[in-house]
Design a protein around this motif. Structure first.
Motif, short mmCIF file in Angstrom:
data_model
loop_
_atom_site.label_atom_id
_atom_site.label_comp_id
_atom_site.label_asym_id
_atom_site.label_seq_id
_atom_site.Cartn_x
_atom_site.Cartn_y
_atom_site.Cartn_z
N VAL A 189 0.73 -1.24 -0.01
CA VAL A 189 0.19 -0.18 0.14
C VAL A 189 0.76 1.26 -0.09
N GLU A 190 1.75 1.18 0.92
CA GLU A 190 2.59 2.62 1.11
C GLU A 190 3.82 2.86 0.02
N GLU A 191 4.20 1.64 -0.36
CA GLU A 191 5.20 1.94 -1.35
C GLU A 191 4.77 1.87 -2.75
N LEU A 192 3.97 0.71 -3.08
CA LEU A 192 3.42 0.41 -4.50
C LEU A 192 2.19 1.25 -4.80
N GLY A 193 1.52 1.88 -3.85
CA GLY A 193 0.40 2.68 -4.05
C GLY A 193 -0.88 1.80 -4.38
N PHE A 194 -1.18 0.60 -3.98
CA PHE A 194 -2.29 -0.26 -4.16
C PHE A 194 -3.33 0.51 -3.06
N ASP A 195 -4.35 0.19 -3.55
CA ASP A 195 -5.54 0.76 -2.60
C ASP A 195 -5.82 0.10 -1.41
N ALA A 196 -5.40 -1.23 -1.38
CA ALA A 196 -5.55 -1.70 -0.02
C ALA A 196 -4.88 -3.28 -0.29
N CYS A 197 -4.38 -3.81 1.01
CA CYS A 197 -3.84 -5.25 0.78
C CYS A 197 -4.43 -5.65 2.00
N VAL A 198 -4.85 -7.18 1.90
CA VAL A 198 -5.01 -7.98 3.05
C VAL A 198 -4.41 -8.98 3.27
N ASP A 199 -3.83 -9.14 4.54
CA ASP A 199 -3.04 -10.16 4.91
C ASP A 199 -3.57 -11.76 5.08
N HIS A 200 -3.23 -12.79 4.21
CA HIS A 200 -4.09 -13.83 3.87
C HIS A 200 -3.53 -14.71 5.32
N ARG A 201 -2.74 -14.42 6.17
CA ARG A 201 -2.18 -15.24 7.27
C ARG A 201 -3.18 -14.92 8.31
#
Ligand SMILES: NC(=O)c1ccc[n+]([C@@H]2O[C@H](COP(=O)([O-])OP(=O)(O)OC[C@H]3O[C@@H](n4cnc5c(N)ncnc54)[C@H](OP(=O)(O)O)[C@@H]3O)[C@@H](O)[C@H]2O)c1
Length: 334
Positions: A189-201
């Protein structure tokens, strides 16, 4: 390393389920001599990629398995140290498939010269190489993302997934990453600029994924399969597109995991299409032009996970299958 000695990592045995260090063997042999029309390359960097798990198995696949006692295959960046081919000269830096070894002979087919001034040469194994091309072609040719749509991708901090999400953003989409652990998610999110990222673990992975995709999922770039796929499946919108790129969670599963609920493919008129990067070889020039420009302008960022020493390739490769790499995994050989 003594001059003229070629260290090779051979496939010693085929894994049954998850591979282990016992499946590999390091040997030392004399460096080969190039014949007429051939070049001798000294490996500088070796790419480690999930497809190598498939090459360790004898099961029928889209490519021939590595034979027992043969060096593992792999993409490399190397220096030409001797040339008997008019197209290459000693000192040229090239990318090709030299394999898990210090030296490789090539007839020149499939070798591409690199300009070290244009981009760091390791990018030819990642963002500007096979993984980048996989993301570019799979997303644009099969996923066909339209502005405003939601594109979801797992292994989102990795070589392919990181490029998928960033191109989705460039195309005006909402990019939702899925990655293993908070550090990777923060980076996505912070470096690559995705809107969201969810932890599958995370224990609450499913509700978090649903919350990150309030308008459902229009393109699911399939990189992992397994439990992640099962969580994504109910969120797919009608006419969603699924470039089926990889199923890393399933590569070592024994017995094989059950597949998706296929009736929803029919009911939702999903486009589910498998592909191999080479199917889109005709798009290679478009990819190098677009991705090269995006990297130069800073719109396409990348991260490389460098491991030192050919002898450490097997352990690093096993780590890749468990999510221990953080970014494109590359071995510095010399
Ligand atoms: N079709 C083609 O031509 C083609 C070409 C290149 C790559 N691929 C496929 O694309 C996928 C990504 O490859 P890559 O080179 O970019 O690798 P990568 O993402 O740099 O590294 C592999 C990542 O997969 C994730 N992973 C491993 N086991 C997992 C599991 N059980 N569940 C969920 N995630 C798991 C881990 O990330 P997390 O820690 O974030 O989970 C790991 O770091 C692979 O499936 C590969 O086979 C296909």
């Amino acid at each position: 390393m003594a001059a003229g000695i070629n260290r090779q990592i051979l496939l010693k045995s085929r894994p049954d389920g998850a591979p282990s260090l016992d499946n590999f063997e390091l040997v030392q042999r004399p460096a080969p001599e190039p014949g007429d029309g051939e070049v001798l390359m000294r490996t500088r960097y070796l790419s480690l990629d999930p497809y190598m798990r498939g090459r360790m198995s004898a099961a029928k696949s889209y490519a021939k398995p590595v034979e027992i006692g043969e060096p593992m295959v792999g993409g490399t960046v190397g220096e030409i140290v001797a040339s008997r081919n008019a197209k290459f000269a000693a000192g040229d830096i090239v990318t090709g498939y030299g394999g898990w070894q210090d030296y490789a002979v090539s007839g020149g087919v499939g070798l591409r010269k690199l300009d070290p001034a244009a981009a760091p040469v390791t990018t030819a194994l990642g963002v500007l190489g096979m993984p980048g091309m996989t993301a570019y072609a799979g997303l644009l040719e099969i996923g066909r993302p339209r502005p405003g749509e939601t594109v979801a991708v797992a292994a989102a901090s990795g070589a392919v997934g990181s490029v998928v999400g960033q191109i989705a953003r460039i195309k005006g989409c909402r990019a939702v990453g899925i990655a293993g652990g908070p550090d990777k998610c923060r980076y996505v999110v912070e470096e690559l600029g995705f809107d969201a990222c969810v932890d599958h673990r995370a224990a609450d992975f499913r509700p978090r994924l649903e919350a990150a995709c309030p308008a459902g999922i229009d393109v699911y770039f399939e990189n992992v399969g397994g439990a992640v796929q099962q969580a994504v499946w109910p969120l797919l919108n009608d006419f969603a597109r699924i470039p089926v790129c990889g199923l890393i969670a399933q590569y070592s599963a024994a017995p094989p995991m059950p597949g998706p609920e296929m009736f929803s493919v029919l009911r939702k008129r999903l486009l589910l299409r498998g592909f191999i990067v080479g199917d889109f070889a005709a798009k290679q020039d478009d990819f190098l032009r677009d991705a090269g420009e995006w990297v130069r302008s800073g719109r396409l960022k990348y991260r490389e996970d460098l491991v030192d020493g050919l002898e450490n390739a097997p352990a690093a490769f096993l780590g890749l299958l468990q999510g221990k790499n953080f970014g494109k995994l590359i071995v510095k050989v010399a």
